[in-house]
Design an enzyme around this catalytic site. Structure first.
Site, PDB file in Angstrom:
ATOM      1  N   ASP A   8       0.839  -1.203   0.000  1.00 18.55           N
ATOM      2  CA  ASP A   8       0.000   0.000   0.000  1.00 18.55           C
ATOM      3  C   ASP A   8       0.878   1.259   0.000  1.00 18.55           C
ATOM      4  OD1 ASP A   8      -2.266   1.620   0.305  1.00 18.55           O
ATOM      5  OD2 ASP A   8      -2.220   1.457   2.492  1.00 18.55           O
ATOM      6  N   ASP A  10      -0.452   4.945   1.059  1.00 20.63           N
ATOM      7  CA  ASP A  10      -0.780   5.862   2.165  1.00 20.63           C
ATOM      8  C   ASP A  10      -0.637   5.180   3.515  1.00 20.63           C
ATOM      9  OD1 ASP A  10      -1.363   7.577   0.128  1.00 20.63           O
ATOM     10  OD2 ASP A  10      -3.526   7.263   0.224  1.00 20.63           O
ATOM     11  N   ASP A 133      -2.640  -0.732   5.768  1.00 19.33           N
ATOM     12  CA  ASP A 133      -3.009  -0.235   7.098  1.00 19.33           C
ATOM     13  C   ASP A 133      -4.520  -0.293   7.351  1.00 19.33           C
ATOM     14  OD1 ASP A 133      -3.339   1.840   5.168  1.00 19.33           O
ATOM     15  OD2 ASP A 133      -3.560   3.300   6.791  1.00 19.33           O
TER      16      ASP A 133
END
Lengths: 179, 179
Positions: A8, A10, A133
């Site tokens: 990922d 961000d 996240d």
């Protein structure tokens, strides 16, 4: 066959939390302590609840986000043994698309366009591992989910957690040995 | 569980061939017959071999491409029974990212950002079917490959071929009955 990892952007490659705190401070003159972000969404974490959402829709936000500490070194190490795909849920924010591409070209120029995926749902991404996240991406992912620590996810208990990039590298070192 | 279909954009939802012919005519004053595109790459198909590549790197090219005949009606029908993901190899052309997003919002406003994927390699896209005009995407795809007819792929024999969107709908009507 070489195993693949979806990574990922961000809050994983890119330090969005720090960036939001900095932008908030610049616009409102208020320094929000990182502890205020614990266990809440980024929208809720700041005194003005509309700020974070407005920032992520502002041109330049994603282009100027700082690199997450340790991410560059870790990705270089992982690429020696794994196929790395950068998988970012970017289609919700159309202006982020070109900015994320340019950001990757700046910080990770050795990652090919072939290995970039800007998507919405990650439920059709088939890699052996997924580092993210957000539960919304990990809960139904097709590979082995790895939760990257972020303030908003501290109360999540149902995924294997890594706290930083050093832990990611250590985890995959062990995985390599077990293959 | 509802089955999923990955649908390519260029030469599948979007009529790139016609668009290239029109742009070439506008810039060079030469009308290239569609038959000149048969069995060759788009780069090779035009008298000036540099033109097609230049066009696809020109701002506005992807934003203004016409819709492929029958695509809109077919996608609406397919969405009644299948989960549709738009999967476009767009990361090679960074300026195309926002343009493709805007193009989809114009012609297919009912397709959620969650179902858009702008990627490079399609080898980690796990849908039950993949409709595409390129072997490079279909040869190693994780679902059932369906070759959408394009001039450049007329000599490809090793994939199941559909010639237009009417044939796509007819094919999936049969598939539905066989589930």
């Amino acid at each position: 066959m070489i195993k693949s990892i979806a990574v990922d952007m961000d809050n994983v490659l890119a330090d969005i939390e720090n960036h939001l705190i900095n932008w908030y401070e610049k616009e409102y003159g208020v320094t929000v302590d990182r502890s205020a972000l614990l266990g809440v969404s980024e929208d809720e974490a700041f005194p003005d609840k509309t700020a974070a959402r407005r920032f992520i829709h502002t041109p330049g936000f994603f282009r100027t986000v700082p690199l997450m500490p340790g991410a560059l070194e870790a990705i270089k190490i992982l690429m020696q043994s794994y196929e790395i795909y950068i998988v970012s849920a970017a289609t919700e924010f159309p202006i982020s698309l070109a900015e994320k591409h340019a950001w990757l070209a700046e910080y990770f120029p050795f990652i090919s366009w072939k290995n970039m995926i800007f998507c919405g749902s990650k439920s059709v991404i088939k890699t052996d591992y997924m580092i993210d996240d957000h539960c919304k991406n990990l809960d139904h992912c097709l590979g082995k989910p790895i939760l990257f620590h972020a303030s908003h996810n501290v109360n999540i208990k149902h995924h294997f957690r890594v706290n930083d990039w050093q832990e990611v590298v250590a985890y995959f070192e062990k995985e390599k040995q077990s293959i």
